[in-house]
Design an enzyme around this catalytic site. Structure first.
Site, PDB file in Angstrom:
ATOM      1  N   ARG A 208       0.827  -1.224   0.000  1.00 56.86           N
ATOM      2  CA  ARG A 208       0.000   0.000   0.000  1.00 56.86           C
ATOM      3  C   ARG A 208       0.855   1.265   0.000  1.00 56.86           C
ATOM      4  O   ARG A 208       0.444   2.290  -0.556  1.00 56.86           O
ATOM      5  CB  ARG A 208      -0.938  -0.003   1.218  1.00 56.86           C
ATOM      6  CG  ARG A 208      -2.082  -0.974   1.022  1.00 56.86           C
ATOM      7  CD  ARG A 208      -3.020  -1.010   2.198  1.00 56.86           C
ATOM      8  NE  ARG A 208      -4.247  -1.721   1.828  1.00 56.86           N
ATOM      9  CZ  ARG A 208      -5.207  -2.020   2.670  1.00 56.86           C
ATOM     10  NH1 ARG A 208      -5.108  -1.689   3.943  1.00 56.86           N
ATOM     11  NH2 ARG A 208      -6.282  -2.664   2.262  1.00 56.86           N
TER      12      ARG A 208
ATOM     13  N   LYS B 259     -19.173 -17.135   2.433  1.00 61.09           N
ATOM     14  CA  LYS B 259     -20.612 -16.918   2.620  1.00 61.09           C
ATOM     15  C   LYS B 259     -21.278 -16.221   1.444  1.00 61.09           C
ATOM     16  O   LYS B 259     -20.761 -15.251   0.914  1.00 61.09           O
ATOM     17  CB  LYS B 259     -20.833 -16.078   3.882  1.00 61.09           C
ATOM     18  CG  LYS B 259     -20.430 -16.805   5.151  1.00 61.09           C
ATOM     19  CD  LYS B 259     -20.739 -15.979   6.377  1.00 61.09           C
ATOM     20  CE  LYS B 259     -20.535 -16.814   7.634  1.00 61.09           C
ATOM     21  NZ  LYS B 259     -20.802 -16.035   8.839  1.00 61.09           N
TER      22      LYS B 259
ATOM     23  N   GLY C  57      -9.354  -7.856  -1.474  1.00 64.89           N
ATOM     24  CA  GLY C  57      -9.527  -8.872  -0.438  1.00 64.89           C
ATOM     25  C   GLY C  57      -8.643 -10.090  -0.600  1.00 64.89           C
ATOM     26  O   GLY C  57      -7.506 -10.007  -1.059  1.00 64.89           O
TER      27      GLY C  57
ATOM     28  N   GLY D  19     -13.781  -3.784   0.916  1.00 65.31           N
ATOM     29  CA  GLY D  19     -15.179  -3.351   0.865  1.00 65.31           C
ATOM     30  C   GLY D  19     -15.438  -2.347  -0.242  1.00 65.31           C
ATOM     31  O   GLY D  19     -16.494  -2.372  -0.890  1.00 65.31           O
TER      32      GLY D  19
END
Length: 400
Positions: free
Chosen positions: A40, A201, A357, A380
């Site tokens: 980053r 999920k 992610g 996100g």
């Protein structure tokens, strides 16, 4: 969302100007506070170097971790040390992000110098997007650049609030690249467009699956979420992870794919384990033959071949979420095979986007990150952009 970019600012616009840059320096550190992955920090360099090269005084700000007030372990000192090495100049480190000490340090800086403010989340006002705090943060600068895509889906003082006090407010190169690839893939893709969605999920990926069903030609599913789909089809899934309250949703998504003419491709075989651990006993079984007491932890070799064949003609591919529990080497083969497949089709001209992610971690683990067209830095934020949501940190920037 075509936003004004830092590229549009000339040396005449920037020489001697103080530029507040919101970066994402929320990097992983070990127990001794040593940075374990500086991706980053390196990702912010093109924007920083462009600004310093045009004679600006650069004031960097970022959050780091989730502090409750001032936390000595969450100071940005390791980041300023690493930035100094990468930039080849001593970065001026401030011990606060607002106040007199910051104003006097910044006031003494010369053109081309770089400062790093302290962790903005030491103040609860940051996440509340408090206007007074945003005003104080903005008071030391002349204009604003947001290059923190990872927090662009949050309306915080340093991502959204400061834009009310600093003009122009523009996108850095990192955000510009994210918008070009992620938005481009959804709004004007080269077809066939495929999406590969994994993860444990269905519930965390509902929005993205629904949006992608409207946009893509082929949708591949992997990871723990597939067992909810299998159970919805009436198959026995052993001890595999199932979201019982999402069975109707799984059926509805399959029906929607059929109605839209989207090829929905699920694994045909899975690697099952007798318990959730790296050294569990494992076997590969057809999805119709998952034994009682066993749980699926990866897609199997036949599924990999099916996925590879269906991906071969795709011109654009978005990948979000692993195919299995890739943290355990025994159950990483499916995820690694998909990474290699995308690297191969990238080489023949396909656009491959790794949408943030765990899939980014997987691609880096296999050493193939540089073979992909675009690696998203947001978790996100990537998901929300792919879902077609408005990201406050980007919406607040000036239009091109």
């Amino acid at each position: 969302m075509t936003k004004k970019s830092v590229a549009s600012l000339s040396a005449a616009d920037l020489t001697g100007k103080k530029v507040l840059v919101r970066a994402d320096f929320n990097v992983p550190v070990d127990d001794n506070g040593k940075i374990t992955d500086d991706t980053r920090i390196r990702a912010a360099l093109p924007t920083i170097k462009d600004l310093t090269g045009k004679g600006a005084i650069v004031i960097l700000c970022s959050h780091f971790g989730r502090p409750k007030g001032v936390d000595e372990k969450l100071r940005l000192t390791p980041v300023s040390d690493r930035l100094s090495e990468l930039l080849g100049q001593t970065v001026v480190k401030c011990n606060d992000c607002i106040g007199d000490e910051v104003a006097s340090k910044v006031g003494a800086m010369t053109n081309g110098q770089v400062a790093l403010l302290e962790n903005v989340r030491f103040y609860p006002e940051e996440e509340k997007n408090d206007p007074e705090f945003a005003k104080k943060l903005a008071s030391i600068a002349d204009l604003y650049v947001n290059d923190a895509f990872g927090t662009a889906h949050r309306a915080h003082a340093s991502t959204e609030g400061v834009t009310k006090y600093l003009k122009p407010s523009v996108a850095g190169y990192l955000i510009e690249s994210e918008l070009k690839y992620l938005q481009g893939a959804i709004e004007s893709p080269q077809r066939p467009l495929a999406a590969i969605v994994g993860g444990s999920k269905v519930s965390s990926k509902i929005g993205v699956i629904e949006t992608l069903l409207d946009k893509c030609d082929k949708l591949f599913l992997g990871g723990g979420m597939i067992f909810t789909f299998y159970k919805a089809r009436g198959l026995s899934v052993g001890k595999s992870l199932v979201e019982e309250d999402k069975l109707d949703l799984a059926r509805a998504l399959e029906a929607k794919a059929k109605e839209k003419g989207v090829q929905l491709i699920l694994p045909t075989d899975v690697v099952v384990a007798d318990n959730f651990s790296p050294d569990a006993n494992a076997q590969t079984v057809d999805i119709n033959n998952i034994p009682d007491g066993w749980m699926g932890l990866d897609i199997g070799p036949d599924s990999v071949k099916t996925f590879q064949a269906a991906l071969a003609d795709c011109k654009s591919v978005i990948w979000n979420g692993p195919m299995g529990v890739f943290e355990f080497p025994k159950f990483a083969a499916g995820t690694e095979a998909i990474a290699h497949t995308l690297a191969d089709i990238s080489a023949t001209g396909a656009i491959t986007i790794i949408g943030g992610g765990d899939s980014v971690a997987a691609v880096e683990q296999v050493g193939l990150a540089d073979k992909m067209s675009h690696i998203s830095t947001g978790g996100g934020a990537s998901l929300e952009l792919l879902e077609g949501k408005i990201l406050p940190g980007i919406a607040a920037l000036d239009e091109a």
